[in-house]
Structures are given as C-alpha cells and as structure tokens.
Design an enzyme around this catalytic site. Structure first.
Site, PDB file in Angstrom:
ATOM      1  N   TYR A  19      31.858  18.939   0.114  1.00 45.47           N
ATOM      2  CA  TYR A  19      33.352  18.849   0.089  1.00 45.47           C
ATOM      3  C   TYR A  19      33.701  17.329  -0.063  1.00 45.47           C
ATOM      4  O   TYR A  19      32.815  16.578   0.477  1.00 45.47           O
ATOM      5  CB  TYR A  19      33.830  19.559   0.852  1.00 45.47           C
ATOM      6  CG  TYR A  19      34.051  18.989   2.619  1.00 45.47           C
ATOM      7  CD1 TYR A  19      35.068  17.978   2.947  1.00 45.47           C
ATOM      8  CD2 TYR A  19      33.059  19.197   3.548  1.00 45.47           C
ATOM      9  CE1 TYR A  19      34.975  17.204   4.074  1.00 45.47           C
ATOM     10  CE2 TYR A  19      33.312  18.322   4.571  1.00 45.47           C
ATOM     11  CZ  TYR A  19      34.164  17.581   5.000  1.00 45.47           C
ATOM     12  OH  TYR A  19      34.045  17.057   6.231  1.00 45.47           O
ATOM     13  N   CYS A  20      34.880  17.004  -0.781  1.00 45.74           N
ATOM     14  CA  CYS A  20      35.393  15.731  -0.836  1.00 45.74           C
ATOM     15  C   CYS A  20      37.086  15.810  -0.905  1.00 45.74           C
ATOM     16  O   CYS A  20      37.633  17.195  -0.635  1.00 45.74           O
ATOM     17  CB  CYS A  20      34.941  15.136  -1.687  1.00 45.74           C
ATOM     18  SG  CYS A  20      35.132  15.658  -3.656  1.00 45.74           S
ATOM     19  N   THR A  21      37.569  14.795  -1.169  1.00 41.24           N
ATOM     20  CA  THR A  21      39.304  14.978  -1.240  1.00 41.24           C
ATOM     21  C   THR A  21      39.876  15.892  -2.381  1.00 41.24           C
ATOM     22  O   THR A  21      40.505  16.953  -2.079  1.00 41.24           O
ATOM     23  CB  THR A  21      40.005  13.616  -1.492  1.00 41.24           C
ATOM     24  OG1 THR A  21      39.400  12.856  -0.625  1.00 41.24           O
ATOM     25  CG2 THR A  21      41.410  13.888  -1.590  1.00 41.24           C
TER      26      THR A  21
ATOM     27  N   GLY B  66      37.596  17.144  -5.046  1.00 46.21           N
ATOM     28  CA  GLY B  66      36.283  17.744  -5.871  1.00 46.21           C
ATOM     29  C   GLY B  66      35.650  16.819  -6.729  1.00 46.21           C
ATOM     30  O   GLY B  66      34.573  17.370  -6.957  1.00 46.21           O
TER      31      GLY B  66
ATOM     32  N   ILE C 242      39.599  19.081  -0.566  1.00 54.56           N
ATOM     33  CA  ILE C 242      40.216  19.377   0.842  1.00 54.56           C
ATOM     34  C   ILE C 242      41.714  19.881   0.420  1.00 54.56           C
ATOM     35  O   ILE C 242      42.356  20.551   1.264  1.00 54.56           O
ATOM     36  CB  ILE C 242      40.087  17.998   1.826  1.00 54.56           C
ATOM     37  CG1 ILE C 242      39.071  17.820   2.125  1.00 54.56           C
ATOM     38  CG2 ILE C 242      41.358  18.032   2.953  1.00 54.56           C
ATOM     39  CD1 ILE C 242      38.548  16.328   2.691  1.00 54.56           C
TER      40      ILE C 242
END
Length: 312
Positions: free
Chosen positions: A178-180, A182, A207
C-alpha cells in the site's frame, strides 16, 4: 459547503511527445485556474491539482475525454482553500522514480500486483499468511501506517529496489502493498513479482481511497500528502496517533518541513517545540541565515534557487 476541491490521480499510459504534452497541459491547467503539481513522463501522468469544483470537474472531464487516460480514477477531497499556491506541470523520466537503470523490467500495464478494493484489503489484513507492506518513505510511515505493517528504511521510493533482499523471508506469504494513492504500489508490486514473490497484491486507490470507502479502519496516525495540507485524517473507526515529536518525544500528529531551506527535513514536531525552534529541526537550523519565517504550519512554497551563469 467547502469552496474548493483537491484531486489526486495517476495513470500509467504511454504518451507520445510527452515533453510537449507537459507544456501544453500546463497552459490548459492555468486556463482553468487550477493550482497543483503534475508529473508527465513517457509512461503516463501523476498529479494533484486543486481549484473550484467547477474547475476540477472540467479538468476531470478533459482527462477522461482523452482515450489514453479514460480509465483514470480521481480521489476527491473538499477543502476550505486551494492546496497549492502555484501550478506546476513538469516532464520527467518516470512518474514515480524507481531508481532502476533498466526500467523496462517493470511495466504496470503488463504485470503488477492484484488490485484489492478497500473492503477486500480490510478482509485480508488480519489473515495469518498475509504481510502488509508499506512502500512509502520514512517520514510518511512515521506519521501513519497500517497496524502491524512492515516498513522499510528508505528516504525515497527510488531506494525501494535495494530493500527487496530484506523481504526474502516473506516470499511464500501473501504480500499486500500500500501507499498514499496507489501509484508507488504499481511499480513496487511489479518489482516484487519480478524478483520471485508469487502472491502480491496492492491496495487499489491507496490509503486515501481506503479512508473514504472503509473508514480507514486500523490505519494508525495520519496520512502524509504532497501539498500544503501536509497530513490528512484517514481513520474514522478506531483512530490513534503513533507519531512523536522529533525534538522532545511528545505524542503529536503534526508534521512540518524544517524552516531552514537547505535542510527542509520532514519531521513531526509538537507546537511547543515548533515555537521554541521557530519551525526548525535543530538549534543549528534556527541560526541559519536563510531560515524561513515560521507561521505555525510548517509548509513553505518552493522558491527557485538562483542559477549561476556558468551552469545555465
């Protein structure tokens, strides 16, 4: 009702003559009265822009009208004021710098991790055979991360490839990245697959989308964002604060950039230390002759540095 919107998006789609596209796109954004930051590369677009709802709607309509970007998804936040002061649209070699000399080994349009919608991601994160992997930088996951997530000691995403060896123990697990928003996961998951990880997933929309659609459950702390908001709330289900002040160790969710422009370190800092150190990370930075005035936010507009004639 809030007067402005901020929209976050990316799209991996080949762009012919991308450098010229960037110049034309900048003029288009300015014609709509938008502010923001967009990166254009041969491989696609990566942007965050802010403006009135009407301007944002016109922008999204124009993006979707271009068949190259028709599938672009936008994460939309209502905000009290624009999240940027200026509009930048720049051409770069990649929309997310991977740090690889040979970028051909990862192409998200050809091979990447399985996309999980927020509800699917939520249903998997507590399974025993699952590892949750944060592919963001230190200053981002120090502010907020998923409960029990594996984090990496990296200053920038370009450091990620060098850290894959540390993840060998998880090769037989389901790896949920996961990241901010995508975009980093598209390349991170592709790279993991390239290195022999068999069961790799990514949180679709990152997120930000998880916060909107799953209430941000089990995301601890705040999410760092790359605009003058600096950080946003994610979890409305079981929120908590996990970050501490860089200077005194007090629990705080406030993140700033050091007021010394030659340092510009991303740190979490409580209000008391912020006032005492005038938004700097250390006493040395307080005494720096170019220290920027601290207004309590810790966000500073980037000012271009003078270029010497000899290197123009």
């Amino acid at each position: 009702m809030k007067k402005f919107q901020t929209i976050l998006y990316y799209c991996y789609s080949p762009i012919a003559e991308a450098e010229q596209f960037a110049a034309n796109h900048l003029l288009f954004c300015k014609s709509l009265g938008l502010t923001g930051r967009i990166i254009v590369a041969d491989e696609g677009l990566n942007g965050t822009v802010s403006g009135t709802p009407e301007a944002c709607a016109a922008y999204m309509e124009a993006i979707h009208a271009d068949e190259r970007f028709a599938k672009t998804e936008f994460k939309i936040d209502d905000v009290e004021e624009p999240s940027f002061i200026k509009m930048h649209c720049r051409y770069k070699s990649e929309i997310v710098h991977s740090g690889l000399r040979d970028t051909s080994i990862i192409n998200p349009n050809e091979k990447t991790g399985k996309h999980l919608e927020p509800a699917e991601f939520r249903s998997m994160i507590d399974q025993e055979d699952v590892i949750i992997l944060d592919v963001r930088s230190n200053y981002e996951h120090s502010l907020g991360k998923f409960k029990n997530a594996v984090t990496l000691d990296i200053e920038n995403f370009r450091d990620f490839p060098e850290k894959i060896a540390e993840l060998e123990q998880y090769k037989d697990k389901k790896v949920l990245t996961y990241c901010t928003g995508g975009i980093k996961c598209e390349k991170a998951s592709a790279l993991l697959l390239h290195h022999g990880f068999n069961d790799v997933y990514q949180l679709h929309g990152g997120i930000i989308k998880y916060g909107k659609e799953a209430g941000g459950e089990d995301f601890e702390g705040k999410c760092y964002v790359f605009d003058n908001r600096i950080a946003v709330e994610v979890n409305s289900v079981n929120p908590t604060v996990i970050s501490t002040c860089y200077n005194c160790g007090t629990t705080t969710a406030k993140m700033i950039n050091c007021a010394n422009p030659e340092c510009n370190e991303h740190i979490t800092q409580c209000d008391n230390c912020g006032e005492e150190l005038q938004g700097c990370c250390s006493a040395a930075c307080v005494s720096h002759p170019r220290r920027r005035p601290y207004d309590g936010t810790g966000y500073y507009v980037k000012v271009p540095q003078p270029v010497h004639e000899s290197v123009k």
